[in-house]
Design an enzyme around this catalytic site. Sequence first.
Site, PDB file in Angstrom:
ATOM      1  N   GLU A 183      11.443   8.222 -15.609  1.00  0.00           N
ATOM      2  CA  GLU A 183      10.793   9.386 -16.217  1.00  0.00           C
ATOM      3  C   GLU A 183      11.758  10.153 -17.127  1.00  0.00           C
ATOM      4  OE1 GLU A 183      10.093   8.260 -13.211  1.00  0.00           O
ATOM      5  OE2 GLU A 183       7.958   7.893 -13.539  1.00  0.00           O
ATOM      6  N   GLU A 255      18.303  -5.341  -8.517  1.00  0.00           N
ATOM      7  CA  GLU A 255      19.530  -5.082  -9.300  1.00  0.00           C
ATOM      8  C   GLU A 255      19.990  -3.671  -8.963  1.00  0.00           C
ATOM      9  OE1 GLU A 255      21.013  -7.234 -11.116  1.00  0.00           O
ATOM     10  OE2 GLU A 255      19.551  -8.698 -11.802  1.00  0.00           O
ATOM     11  N   CYS A 289      25.972   0.456 -14.116  1.00  0.00           N
ATOM     12  CA  CYS A 289      26.086  -0.182 -12.795  1.00  0.00           C
ATOM     13  C   CYS A 289      27.365  -0.991 -12.658  1.00  0.00           C
ATOM     14  CB  CYS A 289      24.873  -1.061 -12.535  1.00  0.00           C
ATOM     15  SG  CYS A 289      24.601  -2.288 -13.826  1.00  0.00           S
TER      16      CYS A 289
HETATM   17  P1  NAD Z   1      17.070   5.413  -9.086  1.00  0.00           P
HETATM   18  O1  NAD Z   1      17.131   4.491  -7.926  1.00  0.00           O
HETATM   19  O2  NAD Z   1      17.002   6.879  -8.820  1.00  0.00           O
HETATM   20  O3  NAD Z   1      15.816   5.066 -10.020  1.00  0.00           O
HETATM   21  C1  NAD Z   1      15.482   3.760 -10.395  1.00  0.00           C
HETATM   22  C2  NAD Z   1      13.974   3.640 -10.502  1.00  0.00           C
HETATM   23  O4  NAD Z   1      13.399   3.926  -9.229  1.00  0.00           O
HETATM   24  C3  NAD Z   1      13.359   4.634 -11.478  1.00  0.00           C
HETATM   25  O5  NAD Z   1      12.230   4.037 -12.079  1.00  0.00           O
HETATM   26  C4  NAD Z   1      12.936   5.778 -10.587  1.00  0.00           C
HETATM   27  O6  NAD Z   1      11.868   6.514 -11.124  1.00  0.00           O
HETATM   28  C5  NAD Z   1      12.509   5.030  -9.328  1.00  0.00           C
HETATM   29  N1  NAD Z   1      12.636   5.848  -8.109  1.00  0.00           N
HETATM   30  C6  NAD Z   1      13.484   6.870  -7.882  1.00  0.00           C
HETATM   31  N2  NAD Z   1      13.279   7.376  -6.650  1.00  0.00           N
HETATM   32  C7  NAD Z   1      12.301   6.645  -6.087  1.00  0.00           C
HETATM   33  C8  NAD Z   1      11.639   6.688  -4.824  1.00  0.00           C
HETATM   34  N3  NAD Z   1      11.968   7.579  -3.888  1.00  0.00           N
HETATM   35  N4  NAD Z   1      10.658   5.789  -4.592  1.00  0.00           N
HETATM   36  C9  NAD Z   1      10.336   4.874  -5.521  1.00  0.00           C
HETATM   37  N5  NAD Z   1      10.907   4.798  -6.725  1.00  0.00           N
HETATM   38  C10 NAD Z   1      11.886   5.670  -7.014  1.00  0.00           C
HETATM   39  O7  NAD Z   1      18.314   5.075 -10.015  1.00  0.00           O
HETATM   40  P2  NAD Z   1      18.850   5.866 -11.299  1.00  0.00           P
HETATM   41  O8  NAD Z   1      19.576   7.067 -10.871  1.00  0.00           O
HETATM   42  O9  NAD Z   1      17.796   6.000 -12.321  1.00  0.00           O
HETATM   43  O10 NAD Z   1      19.875   4.775 -11.839  1.00  0.00           O
HETATM   44  C11 NAD Z   1      21.147   4.672 -11.353  1.00  0.00           C
HETATM   45  C12 NAD Z   1      21.310   3.555 -10.341  1.00  0.00           C
HETATM   46  O11 NAD Z   1      20.832   2.321 -10.881  1.00  0.00           O
HETATM   47  C13 NAD Z   1      22.777   3.322 -10.048  1.00  0.00           C
HETATM   48  O12 NAD Z   1      22.940   3.064  -8.676  1.00  0.00           O
HETATM   49  C14 NAD Z   1      23.100   2.092 -10.880  1.00  0.00           C
HETATM   50  O13 NAD Z   1      24.225   1.376 -10.426  1.00  0.00           O
HETATM   51  C15 NAD Z   1      21.837   1.328 -10.750  1.00  0.00           C
HETATM   52  N6  NAD Z   1      21.707   0.324 -11.809  1.00  0.00           N
HETATM   53  C16 NAD Z   1      21.827  -0.992 -11.483  1.00  0.00           C
HETATM   54  C17 NAD Z   1      21.771  -1.956 -12.474  1.00  0.00           C
HETATM   55  C18 NAD Z   1      21.908  -3.422 -12.154  1.00  0.00           C
HETATM   56  O14 NAD Z   1      21.550  -4.229 -13.004  1.00  0.00           O
HETATM   57  N7  NAD Z   1      22.392  -3.800 -10.993  1.00  0.00           N
HETATM   58  C19 NAD Z   1      21.566  -1.573 -13.808  1.00  0.00           C
HETATM   59  C20 NAD Z   1      21.440  -0.220 -14.098  1.00  0.00           C
HETATM   60  C21 NAD Z   1      21.509   0.728 -13.095  1.00  0.00           C
END
Ligand code: NAD
Length: 481
Positions: A183, A255, A289
């Site tokens: 979002e 991921e 990440c």
């Molecule tokens: P996040 O887990 O908060 O969000 C990721 C997705 O999940 C978003 O679409 C978000 O809206 C959704 N989400 C958030 N809370 C949720 C919930 N309670 N229930 C269901 N869905 C939910 O992550 P972020 O802060 O946006 O991104 C950072 C994280 O992503 C870091 O840990 C980073 O390392 C990881 N990341 C991993 C990779 C990879 O390829 N391994 C790539 C990019 C980012």
Amino acid sequence: MTESNTIYPPLQLFIDGEWISRGSRNCEPVLNPATGEVLGELPHATREDLDRALASSVKGFKTWRALLPEKRSEILRQAAALMKARGDQITTVASMESGKPLQQSRIELHMSTEVLEWYAEEGRRAYGRVLPQRQAGTRMLVVKEPVGPVAAFTPWNFPQGNPARKLGAALGAGCSCIIKPAEDTPATALLMARCLQEAGVPDGAVNMVFGVPSEVCPYILRSGVVRKMTFTGSIPVGKELMKIAAERMIRTTMELGGHAPVLVFEDADIESTLDQCVAAKFRNGGQVCVSPTRYYVHESIYEKFVAGFTARVGRLKVGNPLNTDKQMGPMIHARRREAIAALVQDAVDHGATLNTGGSPIDGPGFFYQPTVLSSIPLSARIMNEEPFGPVALINPFSEFEEVMALANRLPYGLAGFAFTDSAKRVKLIGEQLEVGMIGINTFAISVPESPFGGIKESGHGSEEGIEGLEACLITKFISEA
Ligand code: NAD
């Protein structure tokens, strides 16, 4: 009208080929993290919207898989071409929403279009096989088919790259995709969806929704429609969504977060290693990440390395990501900045040395100083939790076995890096480092043809490479008598 009004598109939902504006829906503001300015109001999908998107994904799957792979390939290539043609708008919007410096958004656009092109080609090679006969007149076939509607949930930090990987894999394999991007960065994903639509992706093959994540994602997974989940994000959220996916045995690609170690040995070329290490650490403000996080430097070059690192960090230009001379922008939101500040304070309280940075930057936006900590006790939270911010952690080591144990001591296993000239060490690192991706004398570990993914709690499965397509295919055995 300000520049942001003309470039930043209206925020909508994309359901069954229709662009849906807010109407009476709940909305949330999308902020520019560099200024705090509201860029737009993002409509949240209602239950009816989600039901419609899910039904449309079933219909879209039928239509899309029925197209010949060659035609699907042509459409994906055309979408990539449209993204390139609209690159100025897409990258500007991506930098406005995410705070990522414009140069980095441009690199991401290139990477994302390459990913679509890769899947366009790879989708034409979803080969099965014919097994040797067991009896005359019989045939035994192994066929590959698209798994079905894919649910994709993506984070904000690669607003082009994460959706491109997921949409590319699903569409390349012949699946439909219902995607809920972050979002924080919806407009970038919406601009990409428009390119896909105009390139000829049929209605329903891609649906894009937004809302309260903890409500939308479980609702989609529990619908009975989805056959695969592909999730990129944090480990805690990933674990929760995997539990829900398990209720219906939905296949998963996860991921998740990392805490990448970087091993710097005494034979490394220190100046070029430092140049690479600083550039990689502060890419996207460390909100990556695979960001290099724990630097373990051989004791014989430790002090020189810390001094060289700190001096280079002092020269970094931090500011509005749309100013092309800036190397680092803001944190994505106030919460992330507070989280970084708390982790740094905790490390200092545990006795770490603060070499530079360590404070928020005053003014509008969510800026935090590029920070270097050294001699950090392992008990500090930041040595155990993913910082996801502009903080480099530098500690000394003396023996190979010791540094390998330090590198592998955390439950994360996404990426790891090493700088050395020793062929023997390179071999041992390849064998012993518990991560999904290793960079030796480089931080370049992602191209469309290479599998990208982690092990341990950093997740499972890979995106890109032949593995990325395979993840959206099922294997069916047919025995014909
Ligand atoms: P996040 O887990 O908060 O969000 C990721 C997705 O999940 C978003 O679409 C978000 O809206 C959704 N989400 C958030 N809370 C949720 C919930 N309670 N229930 C269901 N869905 C939910 O992550 P972020 O802060 O946006 O991104 C950072 C994280 O992503 C870091 O840990 C980073 O390392 C990881 N990341 C991993 C990779 C990879 O390829 N391994 C790539 C990019 C980012």
